[in-house]
Motif scaffolding. Structure first.
Motif, short mmCIF file in Angstrom:
data_model
loop_
_atom_site.label_atom_id
_atom_site.label_comp_id
_atom_site.label_asym_id
_atom_site.label_seq_id
_atom_site.Cartn_x
_atom_site.Cartn_y
_atom_site.Cartn_z
N ASN A 19 -8.22 4.87 -2.74
CA ASN A 19 -8.56 3.64 -1.94
C ASN A 19 -9.74 4.15 -0.93
O ASN A 19 -9.44 4.99 -0.36
CB ASN A 19 -7.49 3.13 -1.10
N LYS A 49 1.96 2.07 -3.63
CA LYS A 49 0.71 2.59 -4.23
C LYS A 49 0.43 3.91 -3.89
O LYS A 49 0.10 4.93 -4.67
CB LYS A 49 -0.35 1.40 -4.15
N GLU A 84 -10.24 -0.78 -4.38
CA GLU A 84 -9.28 0.14 -4.51
C GLU A 84 -9.36 0.33 -6.45
O GLU A 84 -9.69 -0.52 -6.89
CB GLU A 84 -7.89 -0.27 -4.09
N VAL A 126 0.66 -1.32 -0.06
CA VAL A 126 0.09 0.08 -0.10
C VAL A 126 0.98 1.29 0.06
O VAL A 126 0.52 2.25 -0.79
CB VAL A 126 -0.91 0.00 1.37
N LYS A 182 -9.29 4.50 2.37
CA LYS A 182 -8.49 5.50 2.95
C LYS A 182 -8.62 7.00 3.08
O LYS A 182 -8.01 7.77 3.73
CB LYS A 182 -6.95 4.90 2.50
#
Length: 355
Positions: free
Chosen positions: A96, A77, A111, A74, A99
């Protein structure tokens, strides 16, 4: 309400739809398929598009790219985290909802990676520097161009069917302001779906969408009877659906239909146990030019069938809808909740420019 049966959507053969004779005119078979396209989109807002210019081998390769990208940590990304673009709409790069949302407990279970046309130097796309990502970039750029050509052909067919010149709507998408999203729905436990979905009920924002799915199920569309029904994947087919702005342009003759992604039917009916596997899809969201004033086409407005929508600037409509996704982590607004609770309203008749 949910019907566990699969929806019976029409299959439109793109190769037949775009068939022309030696002089460049559509053949009788092509004209018949053109009529089937308009009828299918009028009835459901959705159809299968068989043999578009994107073949299954290309789609499978894009899925391979997606799997490698989303398998990255993550933190890696997040280096290309997309931000809400105040001038354009959907964000470029990684997103995402878990998040980004104000309340992660109600966000979509997904995502995604998004890109616009890759030759835009003013607002360039975001890419990771590794070799896999650069290969993904090359293939997605080709996919983008091929899909733009498909949308042009579909708009030509629809224009002709309501009595307009073939290229009437081509200038409306001349900026190629389209958006490609590689979506990943991570594996999860069945219990997750008691309070969450993979993509909340929504309509698409713009012109038309071409959706390519892997073998994982879960896509549902809202039918005229007020029930959601599953839309299974078909080999060598894209799922085609109408967006909000095309619906406005066609004065409601083509509905922008509510749809969502939930647990697969095998999980819902109990025939499959254990974790729900990952699901991948690739969506080409065809969009109009940002500054296009979208209002019902004159050919579809008359004294007996007045305009059903006020004019709206395409870019402003899309930005407002995307903002909801970034703030809430899902696309369902209060207004859409009200729409979802009712069966779809009747659409104007189809069959002539004054429909």
């Amino acid at each position: 309400m949910v019907n566990h049966d699969a929806v019976d959507l029409p299959v439109i053969d793109f190769t037949t739809l775009s068939e022309k004779d030696a002089s460049g005119h559509r053949t009788p078979i092509s004209i018949d398929e053109r009529r089937r396209l308009l009828t299918a989109l009028h009835d459901a807002g959705f159809a299968y598009l068989k043999h578009p210019r994107v073949n299954q081998a290309t789609v499978d390769k894009l899925f391979e790219h997606s799997r490698r990208f989303f398998a990255k940590p993550v933190d890696e990304k997040m280096q290309i985290l997309g931000k809400l673009d105040k001038g354009r709409g959907p964000s470029q790069g990684y997103s995402n909802p878990l998040k980004l949302a104000h309340n992660p407990q109600t966000s979509d279970l997904k995502e995604f990676f998004g890109m616009y046309r890759d030759d835009d130097t003013e607002k360039p796309n975001q890419w990771l520097p590794d070799a896999d990502s650069q290969a993904m970039r090359k293939d997605l750029a080709r996919f983008f161009d091929a899909s733009h050509g498909v949308i042009l052909e579909l708009l030509s067919a629809l224009a002709e069917e309501i009595g307009l010149a073939t290229e009437t709507m081509h200038p409306f998408i001349s900026e190629k302001n389209h958006f490609v999203a590689c979506l990943h729905y991570p594996a999860t436990e069945p219990e997750s779906f008691q309070t969450r979905v993979r993509a909340a009920a929504h309509t698409d924002y713009g012109c038309m969408t071409l959706l390519f799915n892997d073998q994982g199920g879960g896509l549902q569309v809202l039918r005229n009877n007020g029930q959601y029904e599953y839309v299974p994947r078909k080999e060598d087919c894209a799922i085609l659906n109408v967006g909000d702005l095309l619906s406005r342009l066609f004065n409601g003759v083509l509905p922008s239909t509510m749809h969502r992604v939930v647990e697969p039917p095998t999980t819902r009916d109990g025939s499959s146990t254990g974790p729900v596997p990952d699901r991948y899809s690739i969506a080409f969201f065809g969009h109009f030019n940002l500054d296009l004033l979208v209002k019902p086409l004159d050919a579809l407005v008359s004294e007996t069938n007045p305009a059903r929508f006020e004019p709206v600037v395409a870019g402003e409509h899309v930005k407002a809808r995307v903002k909801q996704l970034h703030v809430a982590g899902h696309s369902l607004t209060e207004n859409e909740k009200n729409l979802e609770s009712r069966a779809a309203v009747a659409q104007p008749a189809v069959g002539s420019p004054s429909a």
